[in-house]
Design an enzyme around this catalytic site. Structure first.
Site, PDB file in Angstrom:
ATOM      1  N   ALA A  64      -6.421   6.360  11.026  1.00 47.03           N
ATOM      2  CA  ALA A  64      -7.367   6.714  11.294  1.00 47.03           C
ATOM      3  C   ALA A  64      -7.626   5.213  12.013  1.00 47.03           C
ATOM      4  O   ALA A  64      -8.214   5.888  13.140  1.00 47.03           O
ATOM      5  CB  ALA A  64      -8.120   7.522  10.446  1.00 47.03           C
ATOM      6  N   LEU A  65      -7.811   4.483  11.402  1.00 47.93           N
ATOM      7  CA  LEU A  65      -8.584   3.130  12.050  1.00 47.93           C
ATOM      8  C   LEU A  65      -8.118   2.940  13.485  1.00 47.93           C
ATOM      9  O   LEU A  65      -8.383   2.245  14.460  1.00 47.93           O
ATOM     10  CB  LEU A  65      -8.857   2.117  11.228  1.00 47.93           C
ATOM     11  CG  LEU A  65      -8.943   0.365  11.573  1.00 47.93           C
ATOM     12  CD1 LEU A  65     -10.603   0.896  12.288  1.00 47.93           C
ATOM     13  CD2 LEU A  65      -8.650  -0.282  10.870  1.00 47.93           C
ATOM     14  N   SER A  66      -6.154   2.668  13.381  1.00 50.80           N
ATOM     15  CA  SER A  66      -5.951   2.178  14.294  1.00 50.80           C
ATOM     16  C   SER A  66      -5.926   3.246  16.101  1.00 50.80           C
ATOM     17  O   SER A  66      -5.994   2.915  16.478  1.00 50.80           O
ATOM     18  CB  SER A  66      -4.465   1.877  14.057  1.00 50.80           C
ATOM     19  OG  SER A  66      -4.152   0.988  13.154  1.00 50.80           O
ATOM     20  N   ALA A  88      -6.759   2.587   7.306  1.00 56.28           N
ATOM     21  CA  ALA A  88      -5.000   2.411   7.588  1.00 56.28           C
ATOM     22  C   ALA A  88      -5.158   3.400   8.720  1.00 56.28           C
ATOM     23  O   ALA A  88      -5.736   2.872  10.434  1.00 56.28           O
ATOM     24  CB  ALA A  88      -4.709   3.946   6.270  1.00 56.28           C
ATOM     25  N   ASP A 136       0.647  -1.423   0.146  1.00 50.96           N
ATOM     26  CA  ASP A 136      -0.281  -0.209  -0.201  1.00 50.96           C
ATOM     27  C   ASP A 136       0.359   1.178   0.126  1.00 50.96           C
ATOM     28  O   ASP A 136       0.510   2.344  -0.848  1.00 50.96           O
ATOM     29  CB  ASP A 136      -0.916   0.209   1.702  1.00 50.96           C
ATOM     30  CG  ASP A 136      -2.007  -0.777   0.551  1.00 50.96           C
ATOM     31  OD1 ASP A 136      -2.452  -1.366  -0.055  1.00 50.96           O
ATOM     32  OD2 ASP A 136      -2.810  -1.423   1.795  1.00 50.96           O
ATOM     33  N   HIS A 139       4.508  13.441  22.969  1.00 61.28           N
ATOM     34  CA  HIS A 139       4.875  14.713  23.200  1.00 61.28           C
ATOM     35  C   HIS A 139       3.632  15.190  22.868  1.00 61.28           C
ATOM     36  O   HIS A 139       2.983  15.369  21.844  1.00 61.28           O
ATOM     37  CB  HIS A 139       5.439  15.124  23.023  1.00 61.28           C
ATOM     38  CG  HIS A 139       6.493  16.713  23.221  1.00 61.28           C
ATOM     39  ND1 HIS A 139       6.456  16.813  24.706  1.00 61.28           N
ATOM     40  CD2 HIS A 139       6.095  17.941  22.789  1.00 61.28           C
ATOM     41  CE1 HIS A 139       6.383  18.468  24.361  1.00 61.28           C
ATOM     42  NE2 HIS A 139       6.133  19.144  23.484  1.00 61.28           N
ATOM     43  N   ASP A 193      -1.919  14.391  21.344  1.00 63.40           N
ATOM     44  CA  ASP A 193      -0.644  13.320  20.594  1.00 63.40           C
ATOM     45  C   ASP A 193      -0.649  14.655  18.914  1.00 63.40           C
ATOM     46  O   ASP A 193       0.288  14.597  17.904  1.00 63.40           O
ATOM     47  CB  ASP A 193      -0.199  12.858  20.597  1.00 63.40           C
ATOM     48  CG  ASP A 193       0.485  11.811  21.887  1.00 63.40           C
ATOM     49  OD1 ASP A 193       0.458  12.843  22.350  1.00 63.40           O
ATOM     50  OD2 ASP A 193       0.832  11.121  22.016  1.00 63.40           O
TER      51      ASP A 193
END
EC number: 2.7.1.23
Length: 292
Positions: free
Chosen positions: A190-192, A188, A72, A157, A176
């Site tokens: 965003a899903l995680s 991708a 990908d 941070h 973050d």
């Protein structure tokens, strides 16, 4: 669909043995069938003599179809360039997940033959345009297929910023960072980060805060025509950036404004006939698999 292809571009990951093997097979198979084949210059030297080597822009200008061999990440890198042209793009998976690369590397011939004969489905995936403004002046910009992410340059941070939708104040964040994702990117990064899956045909964006320092903040879906503005607090440190698909990094300073909006460019993604997005979710992500 009856469109036939005449000139085909081959794109791949340089110095990768599996990709190299598949590119050689593709080049031989396509030339034997009479197609004009152009090979991206970064991999052309690995395929031997008598190869027509061109850059990615020329593939976009001259080809009817571009075949990306890799994962990908390779597809995203090629797509950011090829989206400005009318060329169709299809992928052969030589990566890990291969969410955007439909064809298997060891048995691509049957499915690809049908595609080349006009049996395919087409999806148009919109891109994002990310811009960094400093004192009202545009300092940097780039496009993203998956997502544009505001984040600190160092790990763990927090940063402070405000978010506006179409110039209407939405909220202040201490987190973050912030992910602004297309439907393509919703499976991708965003899903995680806890975002929802958006089907590819949705004209929408999803904003996903990254580890917000609050108990109440949730991802939000907005219209794809919305303009997202993030204003970085002057109190932040200087090591900030906006990443486009994790490949291109734009430097951000305290007080900068980041504008993310839908790009006028679209990726013309080609799938074998009968492509089922929900089957891809099940097979690639193990989503909602049948229990019996």
């Amino acid at each position: 669909m009856t469109t036939k292809f005449h000139t085909i571009g081959l794109i791949g990951k340089p110095h990768h043995p599996g990709t190299n093997q598949t590119l050689k097979r593709l080049h031989h198979w396509l030339t034997m069938q009479g197609y004009e084949v152009l090979v991206e210059e970064r991999v052309a030297t690995e395929l031997g003599p008598h190869i027509v080597a061109v850059d990615l822009l020329e593939i976009g200008e001259r080809c009817d179809l571009a075949i990306v061999v890799g994962g990908d990440g390779n597809m995203l890198g090629a797509a950011r360039v090829l989206a400005r042209f009318e060329v169709g793009v299809i992928g052969v998976n030589r990566g890990n997940l291969g969410f955007l690369t439909d064809l298997p590397p060891d048995a691509f011939e049957e499915a690809l033959a049908k595609v080349l004969d006009g049996e395919f489905d087409t999806e148009h995936r919109f891109l994002l345009e990310a811009e960094v403004y400093r004192h009202g002046q545009l300092k940097a910009s780039n496009t993203a297929v998956n997502e544009a992410v505001l984040h600190p340059g160092k790990i763990a941070h927090m940063i402070e910023f405000e978010v506006y939708i179409d110039n209407q104040f939405m909220y202040s964040q201490r987190a973050d960072g912030m992910i602004v994702s297309t439907p393509t990117g919703s499976t991708a990064y965003a899903l995680s980060a806890g975002g929802a899956i958006l089907t590819p045909n949705l004209q929408a964006l999803i904003l996903v805060p990254m580890f917000p320092h609050t108990l109440s903040c949730r991802p939000i879906v907005v219209d794809a025509c919305s303009t997202i503005k993030m204003v970085v607090s002057p109190e932040n440190g200087e090591n900030l950036e906006v990443s486009c698909d994790g490949h291109v990094h734009l430097a951000v300073l305290p007080g900068d404004e980041i504008i993310v909006r839908r790009s006028s460019e679209q990726l013309r993604l080609i799938h074998p006939k009968g492509h089922n997005y929900f089957h891809v979710l099940r097979s690639k992500l193990g989503w909602g698999s049948k229990l019996f």
